[in-house]
Enzyme design. Sequence first.
Site, PDB file in Angstrom:
ATOM      1  N   LYS A  87       0.862  -1.267  -0.047  1.00 57.16           N
ATOM      2  CA  LYS A  87      -0.007  -0.011  -0.036  1.00 57.16           C
ATOM      3  C   LYS A  87       0.885   1.322  -0.136  1.00 57.16           C
ATOM      4  CE  LYS A  87      -2.007   2.063   3.395  1.00 57.16           C
ATOM      5  NZ  LYS A  87      -2.810   2.460   4.605  1.00 57.16           N
ATOM      6  N   ASP A 106      -6.874   0.542   0.631  1.00 56.60           N
ATOM      7  CA  ASP A 106      -6.712   1.029   2.070  1.00 56.60           C
ATOM      8  C   ASP A 106      -8.168   0.622   2.545  1.00 56.60           C
ATOM      9  OD1 ASP A 106      -8.591   2.983   1.296  1.00 56.60           O
ATOM     10  OD2 ASP A 106      -7.742   4.566   2.422  1.00 56.60           O
TER      11      ASP A 106
END
Length: 189
Positions: A87, A106
Amino acid sequence: MATILSAQSTDVNVNRVTPELFRKYPTVADFAAITPEQLEPDVRSTGFFRNKSKSVVGAAKRVVSEFGGQVPDDMERLLTLPGVARKTANVVLGSWFGKAEGVVVDTHVTRIARRLELTRNTDAPKIEQDLMKVIPREKWILFAHQIIWHGRKLCIARRPKCVDCALENICHAGDKTWTTVEVHKSAKL
Ligand code: SF4
């Protein structure tokens, strides 16, 4: 550094801390020259500050010692930095270097991808793979920004504002608060 600090925190919290932080430590070499314990008071309010201090200082040391003081611009090398998983690497690659290597996943992207039935998975690496298959690569970077914004403003976790949502007639989420279409019970977190 800000992206590492953003884990399990809000942008507001991180943005409150970073101006003073970057005044105090303006270069990666400055972060590399301190100990995690020295950094802790400056990042305490972002949560998980002990781990984050270790990651930030560890990443800085590695950037200086292994990468000539430059943050690497490819996934493989970014993933060798402490505190950096896909991420964080995708945020840096997409938003700083303009490189679409993957899709940022996310909490907002997870929730909304499931509500919109773009994935049936619940763990981030699998969700990312599903999104990479259905979203055209030239839209990967913008897609995550758009979905995160949508998740903050309308498609919020508890009571999504479906009556105001432009996607309402193509969304079959099981936890919609208002609907004109059939609801699919499994299409939610
Ligand atoms: S209709 Fe509701 S649940 Fe579906 S995307 Fe819009 S806000 Fe989210």
